[in-house]
Design an enzyme around this catalytic site. Structure first.
Site, PDB file in Angstrom:
ATOM      1  N   THR A  43       0.818  -1.217   0.000  1.00  0.00           N
ATOM      2  CA  THR A  43       0.000   0.000   0.000  1.00  0.00           C
ATOM      3  C   THR A  43       0.849   1.263   0.000  1.00  0.00           C
ATOM      4  OG1 THR A  43      -0.165  -0.159   2.414  1.00  0.00           O
ATOM      5  CG2 THR A  43      -1.949  -1.115   1.123  1.00  0.00           C
ATOM      6  N   HIS A  48       7.444  -0.066   6.789  1.00  0.00           N
ATOM      7  CA  HIS A  48       7.915   0.792   7.874  1.00  0.00           C
ATOM      8  C   HIS A  48       8.261  -0.088   9.074  1.00  0.00           C
ATOM      9  CE1 HIS A  48       3.968   0.262   9.747  1.00  0.00           C
ATOM     10  NE2 HIS A  48       3.407   0.633   8.607  1.00  0.00           N
ATOM     11  N   HIS A  51       6.460  -3.114  10.496  1.00  0.00           N
ATOM     12  CA  HIS A  51       6.537  -4.423   9.837  1.00  0.00           C
ATOM     13  C   HIS A  51       7.738  -5.241  10.308  1.00  0.00           C
ATOM     14  CE1 HIS A  51       4.276  -2.055   6.654  1.00  0.00           C
ATOM     15  NE2 HIS A  51       3.480  -3.098   6.843  1.00  0.00           N
ATOM     16  N   LYS A  85      -8.807   0.348  11.276  1.00  0.00           N
ATOM     17  CA  LYS A  85      -8.608   1.626  10.591  1.00  0.00           C
ATOM     18  C   LYS A  85      -9.803   2.523  10.887  1.00  0.00           C
ATOM     19  CE  LYS A  85      -4.748   0.631   8.423  1.00  0.00           C
ATOM     20  NZ  LYS A  85      -4.497  -0.652   9.100  1.00  0.00           N
ATOM     21  N   ARG A  89      -9.578   3.136   3.332  1.00  0.00           N
ATOM     22  CA  ARG A  89      -8.367   3.552   2.632  1.00  0.00           C
ATOM     23  C   ARG A  89      -8.726   4.138   1.267  1.00  0.00           C
ATOM     24  NH1 ARG A  89      -3.512   0.911   4.389  1.00  0.00           N
ATOM     25  NH2 ARG A  89      -3.879  -0.765   5.898  1.00  0.00           N
ATOM     26  N   GLN A 179      -8.429 -12.814   2.830  1.00  0.00           N
ATOM     27  CA  GLN A 179      -7.243 -13.287   3.541  1.00  0.00           C
ATOM     28  C   GLN A 179      -7.428 -14.732   4.008  1.00  0.00           C
ATOM     29  OE1 GLN A 179      -5.260 -10.500   6.127  1.00  0.00           O
ATOM     30  NE2 GLN A 179      -4.507 -12.133   7.451  1.00  0.00           N
ATOM     31  N   ASP A 200      -3.300  -7.155  15.312  1.00  0.00           N
ATOM     32  CA  ASP A 200      -4.532  -6.681  14.680  1.00  0.00           C
ATOM     33  C   ASP A 200      -5.020  -7.619  13.576  1.00  0.00           C
ATOM     34  OD1 ASP A 200      -2.428  -6.112  12.995  1.00  0.00           O
ATOM     35  OD2 ASP A 200      -3.126  -4.111  12.443  1.00  0.00           O
ATOM     36  N   LYS A 235       0.715   4.420  16.909  1.00  0.00           N
ATOM     37  CA  LYS A 235       1.343   3.153  16.578  1.00  0.00           C
ATOM     38  C   LYS A 235       2.860   3.308  16.567  1.00  0.00           C
ATOM     39  CE  LYS A 235      -1.916   0.420  13.886  1.00  0.00           C
ATOM     40  NZ  LYS A 235      -2.146  -0.257  12.591  1.00  0.00           N
ATOM     41  N   LYS A 238       5.355   5.536  14.207  1.00  0.00           N
ATOM     42  CA  LYS A 238       4.764   6.780  13.727  1.00  0.00           C
ATOM     43  C   LYS A 238       5.116   7.884  14.728  1.00  0.00           C
ATOM     44  CE  LYS A 238       1.852   4.734  10.573  1.00  0.00           C
ATOM     45  NZ  LYS A 238       0.462   4.663  10.235  1.00  0.00           N
ATOM     46  N   THR A 239       5.661   8.971  14.245  1.00  0.00           N
ATOM     47  CA  THR A 239       6.053  10.070  15.114  1.00  0.00           C
ATOM     48  C   THR A 239       5.352  11.339  14.660  1.00  0.00           C
ATOM     49  OG1 THR A 239       7.913  10.894  13.780  1.00  0.00           O
ATOM     50  CG2 THR A 239       8.331   8.984  15.194  1.00  0.00           C
TER      51      THR A 239
END
Length: 422
Positions: A43, A48, A51, A85, A89, A179, A200, A235, A238-239
Site C-alpha cells: 500500500t 515501515h 513491519h 482503521k 483507505r 485473507q 490486529d 502506533k 509513527k512520530t
C-alpha cells in the site's frame, strides 16, 4: 534447541500476542520442519518499522529450520485491510501496486534467506489465484462458510459499524474472507501450517483457520506478535514528524538510528528481546546494571546499532556512526560528503544560502538565535561552534568553513544544530 523450545523462547521474548492450537503446533514442529507465511499488502513504496516484528519472527523460524513464505497482497491491496482503521483507505491503482510490490519485495529479501539448500524462503503474490476467480465462485466456495453474525462481531469490524459517520463498505467487509482464502490456498498448494501477523490480524487469521477446517477438515495454526503502541497512543514507528520507513530514501539511516536512540527508557530491554537475536539471559543481565554509570544509554545505542545494521547494512551503520561522532563527539576527521547529504535530507534543519554577511546573520537565518543581539551574546558566551570548533567572536565565512565546498555546520550548545548548504 528442540522445536518445542522455539515457541517457548518466542514467549520468553514477549513475541506472542495470540496463538491458536499451541500444543499441536509444538508437537508438529518437534517432529518436522513446517512452512509458515505472513502477508504484506503493498500500500506504499516501502515497509515501515511496524513491519519489522513479523519479519524478524519469520527469520527466527527460518533459523530454526522452518520455511517462511512471504505473500505479497497484489490483489488484496486493491481493497485494503480495514482492521482497526478509522476510515476506508484510498484505493490504489494497479500501476502503483505493481511498482510498490517490486520495491517491497527487495526490502524483504534483506531479512530472509532465499537461497538456502534446505528451507529457502519463498515469495508469492495472491494475484496468482484471485485473478483466476470470479465473484460467483468466491461467494459459493468461500462465502458460504462464514456467518455474517460472527463477522460483524469481530472487534475490527464492530469498531467501524458503531460509527455512523464512517461505517464499513461491503468491499472492506469482504477483506476478511480474501485473507482467509489466502491461507486456504497456501495450505492446499504449499502445505502451510501456520500464519503469523500483527495482533490486529488475529480476526483474519482465525477466519483462515476456520475456512481450512470447514473445507479441508484440517487443523492449522495461527500466531500473532504484539502490536506496539507508544505512550502517546500512536502506533509504533509513527512520530509527530511522520512514519519511520525502512527505505533509506524515505527515512535516512541516521534518522532511523536516532528513532531508536530516542525511545523511552522503559522500552529498551523489551525491544532488545523483540528486535535482536541477543540471548534473553544477556539482556536481563544488562537490565540489572542499567543504573550503573548510565548504562541504559549504552544499551540504547547497542539496540540502535543492531537494528540499523539489520535494516540498512554495515556500510550505512558506519555512516551513522561518523555522523554521530561529528555532531555529538565533535570529531570531524572521518566525516564524508555523503554523510552530510544524509544529514541534509532529514537529520537536522538546514538552509540553502548563496551569501551570508556574518555568523550573527547565519544564526538568525537558521533560527538558532532570534536576533543579532541574541546571536552576539551567544557568541560571547562561548556557546556557538562552526564545524565543531568554538567561535568566540563574530565571524565572516570563508572557503575553509565550507566542508567539501558545500556544507557548514552551525551548533548552539550540544544539541542544537543547523546546516548551511552553499
Amino acid at each position: 534447541m528442540s522445536e518445542f523450545n522455539l515457541i517457548t523462547r518466542l514467549r520468553d521474548r514477549g513475541l506472542i500476542s495470540h496463538i491458536a492450537n499451541e500444543e499441536s503446533l509444538s508437537k508438529l514442529m518437534k517432529k518436522n520442519s513446517i512452512s509458515l507465511y505472513c502477508g504484506f499488502d503493498p500500500t506504499d513504496e516501502s515497509l515501515h518499522i511496524g513491519h519489522l516484528l513479523p519479519l524478524i519472527t519469520l527469520k527466527r523460524f527460518q533459523i530454526a529450520g522452518h520455511t517462511p513464505i512471504i505473500l505479497i497482497g497484489g490483489a488484496t491491496s486493491l481493497i485494503g485491510d480495514p482492521s482497526f482503521k478509522e476510515k476506508e483507505r484510498i484505493f490504489n491503482t494497479n500501476n502503483n501496486i505493481n511498482k510498490w510490490t517490486e520495491k517491497i519485495s527487495k526490502q524483504i529479501s534483506q531479512f530472509l534467506d532465499f537461497n538456502s539448500n534446505k528451507n529457502s524462503a519463498l515469495l508469492l503474490n495472491n494475484n496468482m489465484w484471485f485473478n483466476k476467480m470470479n465473484i460467483l465462485s468466491f461467494l459459493r466456495d468461500v462465502g458460504k462458510y462464514f456467518s455474517i453474525n460472527t463477522m460483524i462481531n469481530r472487534a475490527a469490524v464492530k469498531k467501524r459499524i458503531i460509527r455512523p459517520d464512517q461505517g464499513i463498505s461491503f468491499t472492506e467487509f469482504s477483506y476478511n474472507l480474501l485473507q482467509a482464502y489466502d491461507f486456504f490456498i497456501l495450505n492446499k498448494k504449499y502445505q502451510v501450517d501456520l500464519q503469523i501477523g500483527g495482533a490486529d490480524q488475529w480476526g483474519n487469521i482465525s477466519s483462515g483457520m476456520h475456512l481450512i477446517h470447514r473445507r479441508s477438515k484440517k487443523e492449522v495454526h495461527g500466531l500473532t506478535v504484539p502490536l506496539l503502541i507508544q505512550s502517546n497512543g500512536t502506533k509504533f514507528g509513527k512520530t509527530e514528524l511522520g512514519t519511520i520507513w525502512l527505505d533509506a530514501n524515505k527515512t535516512s539511516p541516521y534518522k532511523f538510528y536516532q528513532f531508536w536512540m530516542n525511545i523511552e527508557d522503559s522500552n529498551v530491554y523489551y525491544f532488545l528481546k523483540l528486535f535482536t537475536f541477543i540471548k534473553v539471559s544477556e539482556i536481563n543481565e544488562r537490565e540489572q546494571k542499567k543504573h550503573i554509570n548510565n548504562q541504559i544509554i549504552n544499551d540504547k545505542s547497542f539496540l540502535a546499532k543492531n537494528i540499523t545494521r539489520l535494516v540498512h547494512g554495515k556500510e550505512n551503520l558506519l555512516a551513522v556512526e561518523r555522523i554521530t561522532e561529528f555532531l555529538f563527539l565533535k570529531n570531524i576527521n572521518h566525516i564524508q560528503e555523503s554523510d552530510l547529504k544524509q544529514l541534509k535530507k532529514d537529520g537536522i534543519p538546514f538552509i540553502n544560502v548563496d551569501h551570508i554577511k556574518d555568523l550573527q546573520e547565519a544564526l538568525v537565518l537558521t533560527s538558532l538565535a532570534q536576533s543579532r543581539t541574541q546571536a552576539k551574546n551567544m557568541i560571547i558566551s562561548n556557546s556557538i561552534s562552526i564545524n565543531t570548533q568554538k567561535i568566540r567572536k563574530n565571524h565572516i565565512f570563508n572557503r575553509q568553513d565550507k566542508l567539501f565546498g558545500k556544507f557548514t555546520l552551525l551548533s548552539r550548545g550540544k544539541k542544537n544544530h543547523s546546516l548551511l548548504c552553499w
